[in-house]
Design a protein around this motif. Structure first.
Motif, mmCIF file in Angstrom:
data_model
loop_
_atom_site.group_PDB
_atom_site.id
_atom_site.type_symbol
_atom_site.label_atom_id
_atom_site.label_comp_id
_atom_site.label_asym_id
_atom_site.label_seq_id
_atom_site.Cartn_x
_atom_site.Cartn_y
_atom_site.Cartn_z
ATOM 1 N N GLU A 225 0.829 -1.202 0.000
ATOM 2 C CA GLU A 225 0.000 0.000 0.000
ATOM 3 C C GLU A 225 0.867 1.256 0.000
ATOM 4 O O GLU A 225 0.554 2.246 -0.669
ATOM 5 C CB GLU A 225 -0.931 -0.002 1.212
ATOM 6 N N LEU A 226 1.958 1.225 0.766
ATOM 7 C CA LEU A 226 2.865 2.377 0.800
ATOM 8 C C LEU A 226 3.465 2.652 -0.572
ATOM 9 O O LEU A 226 3.713 3.807 -0.939
ATOM 10 C CB LEU A 226 4.001 2.138 1.802
ATOM 11 N N ALA A 227 3.733 1.574 -1.318
ATOM 12 C CA ALA A 227 4.445 1.710 -2.593
ATOM 13 C C ALA A 227 3.552 2.206 -3.720
ATOM 14 O O ALA A 227 4.068 2.662 -4.750
ATOM 15 C CB ALA A 227 5.062 0.370 -2.982
ATOM 16 N N LYS A 228 2.227 2.130 -3.559
ATOM 17 C CA LYS A 228 1.324 2.523 -4.638
ATOM 18 C C LYS A 228 1.536 3.985 -5.021
ATOM 19 O O LYS A 228 1.424 4.884 -4.186
ATOM 20 C CB LYS A 228 -0.136 2.309 -4.217
ATOM 21 N N GLY A 229 1.850 4.195 -6.290
ATOM 22 C CA GLY A 229 2.046 5.551 -6.786
ATOM 23 C C GLY A 229 3.357 6.178 -6.383
ATOM 24 O O GLY A 229 3.630 7.323 -6.750
ATOM 25 N N ARG A 230 4.189 5.468 -5.607
ATOM 26 C CA ARG A 230 5.448 6.045 -5.139
ATOM 27 C C ARG A 230 6.668 5.436 -5.815
ATOM 28 O O ARG A 230 7.701 6.093 -5.923
ATOM 29 C CB ARG A 230 5.580 5.882 -3.613
ATOM 30 N N ILE A 231 6.574 4.182 -6.201
ATOM 31 C CA ILE A 231 7.736 3.521 -6.769
ATOM 32 C C ILE A 231 7.274 2.485 -7.791
ATOM 33 O O ILE A 231 6.277 1.780 -7.577
ATOM 34 C CB ILE A 231 8.591 2.846 -5.666
ATOM 35 N N GLY A 232 7.979 2.434 -8.913
ATOM 36 C CA GLY A 232 7.691 1.443 -9.933
ATOM 37 C C GLY A 232 8.658 0.277 -9.823
ATOM 38 O O GLY A 232 9.869 0.466 -9.890
ATOM 39 N N ARG A 233 8.121 -0.902 -9.640
ATOM 40 C CA ARG A 233 8.995 -2.065 -9.460
ATOM 41 C C ARG A 233 9.403 -2.695 -10.791
ATOM 42 O O ARG A 233 10.148 -3.667 -10.807
ATOM 43 C CB ARG A 233 8.295 -3.108 -8.588
ATOM 44 N N GLY A 234 8.932 -2.119 -11.908
ATOM 45 C CA GLY A 234 9.269 -2.678 -13.204
ATOM 46 C C GLY A 234 10.754 -2.639 -13.501
ATOM 47 O O GLY A 234 11.269 -3.464 -14.268
ATOM 48 N N GLN A 235 11.477 -1.680 -12.873
ATOM 49 C CA GLN A 235 12.916 -1.573 -13.118
ATOM 50 C C GLN A 235 13.648 -2.847 -12.723
ATOM 51 O O GLN A 235 14.690 -3.174 -13.303
ATOM 52 C CB GLN A 235 13.484 -0.399 -12.325
ATOM 53 N N TYR A 236 13.107 -3.594 -11.743
ATOM 54 C CA TYR A 236 13.784 -4.805 -11.285
ATOM 55 C C TYR A 236 13.565 -5.973 -12.244
ATOM 56 O O TYR A 236 14.219 -7.008 -12.130
ATOM 57 C CB TYR A 236 13.300 -5.182 -9.887
ATOM 58 N N ASN A 237 12.626 -5.818 -13.185
ATOM 59 C CA ASN A 237 12.414 -6.878 -14.168
ATOM 60 C C ASN A 237 13.413 -6.818 -15.313
ATOM 61 O O ASN A 237 13.473 -7.735 -16.137
ATOM 62 C CB ASN A 237 10.992 -6.783 -14.742
ATOM 63 N N LEU A 238 14.190 -5.737 -15.367
ATOM 64 C CA LEU A 238 15.119 -5.544 -16.478
ATOM 65 C C LEU A 238 16.451 -6.241 -16.258
ATOM 66 O O LEU A 238 17.236 -6.388 -17.189
ATOM 67 C CB LEU A 238 15.358 -4.038 -16.705
ATOM 68 N N VAL A 239 16.729 -6.621 -15.003
ATOM 69 C CA VAL A 239 17.984 -7.310 -14.693
ATOM 70 C C VAL A 239 17.668 -8.546 -13.860
ATOM 71 O O VAL A 239 16.637 -8.584 -13.162
ATOM 72 C CB VAL A 239 18.965 -6.389 -13.921
ATOM 73 N N PRO A 240 18.528 -9.575 -13.913
ATOM 74 C CA PRO A 240 18.295 -10.753 -13.072
ATOM 75 C C PRO A 240 18.239 -10.372 -11.593
ATOM 76 O O PRO A 240 19.003 -9.526 -11.124
ATOM 77 C CB PRO A 240 19.506 -11.641 -13.376
ATOM 78 N N ARG A 241 17.314 -10.985 -10.871
ATOM 79 C CA ARG A 241 17.129 -10.646 -9.454
ATOM 80 C C ARG A 241 18.368 -10.933 -8.617
ATOM 81 O O ARG A 241 18.589 -10.312 -7.583
ATOM 82 C CB ARG A 241 15.945 -11.423 -8.887
ATOM 83 N N ASP A 242 19.153 -11.918 -9.018
ATOM 84 C CA ASP A 242 20.276 -12.344 -8.188
ATOM 85 C C ASP A 242 21.503 -11.467 -8.352
ATOM 86 O O ASP A 242 22.455 -11.607 -7.587
ATOM 87 C CB ASP A 242 20.655 -13.794 -8.517
ATOM 88 N N LEU A 243 21.503 -10.575 -9.340
ATOM 89 C CA LEU A 243 22.667 -9.717 -9.523
ATOM 90 C C LEU A 243 22.684 -8.635 -8.447
ATOM 91 O O LEU A 243 21.673 -7.974 -8.210
ATOM 92 C CB LEU A 243 22.635 -9.063 -10.901
#
Length: 638
Positions: free
Chosen positions: A306-324
């Motif tokens: 709920e805090l993150a709504k409208g404040r941060i886009g998590r799509g940036q983390y889909n552009l690189v492997p999570r483990d890096l």
């Protein structure tokens, strides 16, 4: 096991049953907490194996050491990891029952908050975020969780506790994992620690408990959040590894803190003693003293989603492997900072104040002593203001007010004395004879202890007090001008009090609303005027900030004088010193170092804002306009 219900009173004394029942029966009773998120907890060895086999850690080991051999990482993990065992939880539960019933009259817990916590642990990973005022904090939380048959939290603890013979191992087997204080640029240690925390959060088998303020507050005042652990616990959500996280603010407040004298001595420059088992045994005399009541308030779980709504886009983390591995983006850093500050504010709102916190605030404004009848009258007046501002007070309604106040003050007889109708601060007790230096030290120690308890109540008055000060510096009553000066104070005290980033208008509204609740101001669309009937309230609230303002002013004066004293001498120093000095001053003076030419007192004269008649640096050249704000160093009066 104690049962709880949403319909019972807000606070329940968990020591009442301990005093009636058997401690050994309590420790050996059936303990079967429901697993967090419905997942069975992994064994400590299985958890460590998951960490060592993670792609993230393997990548860092290969990058840092040039090979994939994880022996060093395994050694670091063995050093820090917890080894939670129910047997040691029972042992600790038995010992703490004995200790707490000796130390405290009551330990009050809000059972509705525990009911919400129990529900949250079944839905999403939970992060317990208590404030930190005493070594007792993490012990009492585990004790409460054990008493109410909830999952024992995994606790981030400082590595000095690990070095305590026997005690350190008991803590480890009671859920503590140990973190080095100085990690610096050790990439491998950072990787092991962050992957360990992330793995616990991802599995959600137990709440993760850490102190967002970092260290204990030596002043009993909320500290600016430290962001290292905050980034670690939020990362699984930001990377989409968990659907949501629940941040649970926990407010722990004490009538009297066990380490009150130790904390005052540390503020006066006495080195902090090492945590040792021998030192702990020597301190057993504290069991002979009365520390009053403790209140533990579990706040409403805060949904990170709920805090993150409208404040941060998590799509940036889909552009690189999570483990890096990688540094958090500016956006995620800002989000984590706002979330951490919000939790600290919720901790403040859940804090339960004792009558002594209000009395201490008044005592410090009368350092030469006062009459008891006047102090009692003014404490009752201040209680009314505090309640109007939304404070939580532990003020028994079934006892006469004078009895409540005198009983609360008697708990602090080492700091304050009441004899023949007069109240005054006393010097800290110690061996005789006393040199002049020792006398000053003992007097200062008592003042600092009293100020610490005042600090517990400061969050209630800070915003209305800042509006009151701003009103006193504006020639007219324009809300726009008052707001501008309020924002200046907010920026100035950003390291002194906790403000949620980007919430200046909300803070101003809170301050104005509080003053209106007290009847101290009347507001229109464009003006804010003090009322004649409650002018004393405005004066009193302004006086609360006076010691902080004076300390900042003195520090700013000294920095200014130092700059102009050295400015003409800089040519005699090596070139690197001429470069370092302005840079160091820039860090010391928020907003930038002082310019080399006296062109504008907005930067050079810290006296202007506080309505001094002239500038000691440039006599006669400074206008007393309050539009010039000081650039002064951040130094707390306590």
């Amino acid at each position: 096991m104690q049962e709880f219900s949403m319909t019972k009173p807000s606070f329940v004394d968990i020591l009442e049953e301990r005093r009636r029942g058997s401690d050994i029966s309590h420790a050996l009773r059936a303990f079967s907490p429901p697993p967090g998120c419905g997942a069975p907890p992994p064994s400590p060895s299985a958890l460590n194996k998951m960490v060592l086999e993670s792609q993230h850690l393997r990548y860092v080991v290969l990058e840092v050491r040039g090979h994939s051999e994880g022996g060093e990482a395994a050694a670091l993990l063995d050093e820090m990891s917890q080894n939670l065992q129910v047997t040691f939880i029972r042992l600790l539960g038995f010992a703490l029952s004995k200790i707490f019933t000796r130390l405290f009259r009551r330990i009050q817990v809000n059972e509705d908050g525990l009911a919400r916590l129990q529900q949250a642990t079944q839905e999403h990973p939970v992060i317990l975020m208590p404030n930190h005022r005493s070594y007792v904090d993490f012990l009492v939380l585990s004790y409460i969780m054990f008493t109410y048959d909830l999952s024992i939290p995994v606790i981030a603890a400082g590595i000095p506790l690990m070095g305590m013979s026997l005690i350190g191992e008991i803590f480890r087997r009671s859920g503590a994992f140990f973190i080095r204080r100085a990690i610096g640029s050790d990439k491998l240690y950072w990787a092991v620690l962050s992957e360990y925390v992330r793995t616990i959060v991802r599995t959600g088998f137990a709440p993760v408990e850490f102190y967002v303020e970092g260290l204990r507050s030596r002043t009993l005042k909320s500290l600016t959040p430290k962001m290292g652990m905050m980034h670690m616990v939020l990362e699984p959500f930001l990377k989409g590894e968990v659907y949501d996280l629940s941040l649970v603010p926990v407010s722990i407040s004490y009538d009297r803190v066990l380490e009150e004298s130790l904390l005052a001595h540390e503020l006066l420059g006495v080195p902090k003693p090492r945590e040792t088992t021998r030192g702990l045994l020597k301190a057993r005399r504290v069991l002979e003293q009365d520390y009053g009541s403790m209140h533990v308030y579990f706040g409403n779980p805060v949904s990170v989603r709920e805090l993150a709504k409208g404040r941060i886009g998590r799509g940036q983390y889909n552009l690189v492997p999570r483990d890096l591995p990688g540094r958090p983006s500016e956006e995620s850093q800002a989000f984590a900072s706002a979330a951490a500050h919000r939790v600290v504010r919720l901790q403040e709102r859940g804090t339960v104040l004792s009558p002594w916190s209000l009395t201490a605030l008044l005592v410090l404004q009368r350092p030469d002593g006062t009459r008891w009848d006047l102090l009692a009258r003014d404490t009752l007046w201040l209680r009314g203001i505090a309640l109007q501002l939304g404070a939580r007070l532990d003020w028994p309604a079934d006892l006469p007010d004078l009895e409540v106040m005198s009983s609360s003050m008697a708990l602090h007889r080492s700091v304050v004395r009441c004899e023949e109708g007069c109240v005054w601060l006393v010097e800290e007790a110690g061996p005789e004879p006393v040199t002049q230096e020792e006398g000053v030290f003992r007097r200062a120690s008592a003042v600092l202890m009293c100020a610490s308890y005042r600090n517990q109540a400061l969050h209630v008055f800070t915003r209305p007090a800042m509006v009151a000060v701003a009103m006193g510096t504006v020639p007219g009553h324009s809300q726009e001008d008052i707001y501008r000066h309020f924002c200046f104070l907010r920026d100035l005290f950003a390291n002194e009090f906790v403000f949620v980033p980007g919430c200046g208008p909300q803070d101003f509204e809170e301050g104005c609303s509080g003053l209106q609740q007290c009847g101290a101001v009347s507001a229109t669309d464009h003006e804010l005027k003090p009322t004649e009937e409650e002018r004393d309230t405005i004066v009193f609230l302004s006086a609360i900030l006076e010691p902080f303002i004076e300390t900042y002013q003195v520090t700013g004066d000294n920095c200014t004088l130092l700059y102009f004293s050295l400015r003409n001498c800089l040519s005699f120093f090596p070139s690197h010193f001429r470069e370092i000095f302005p840079n160091s001053t820039r860090y010391t003076l928020p907003g930038g170092y002082l310019p080399p030419t006296p062109t504008c007192c907005k930067l050079q004269c810290p006296n202007i804002y506080f309505r001094q008649s002239h500038c000691r640096i440039h006599p006669g050249s400074c206008s007393p306009t309050p539009l010039c704000g000081p650039q002064v160093a951040t130094s707390s009066p306590i």
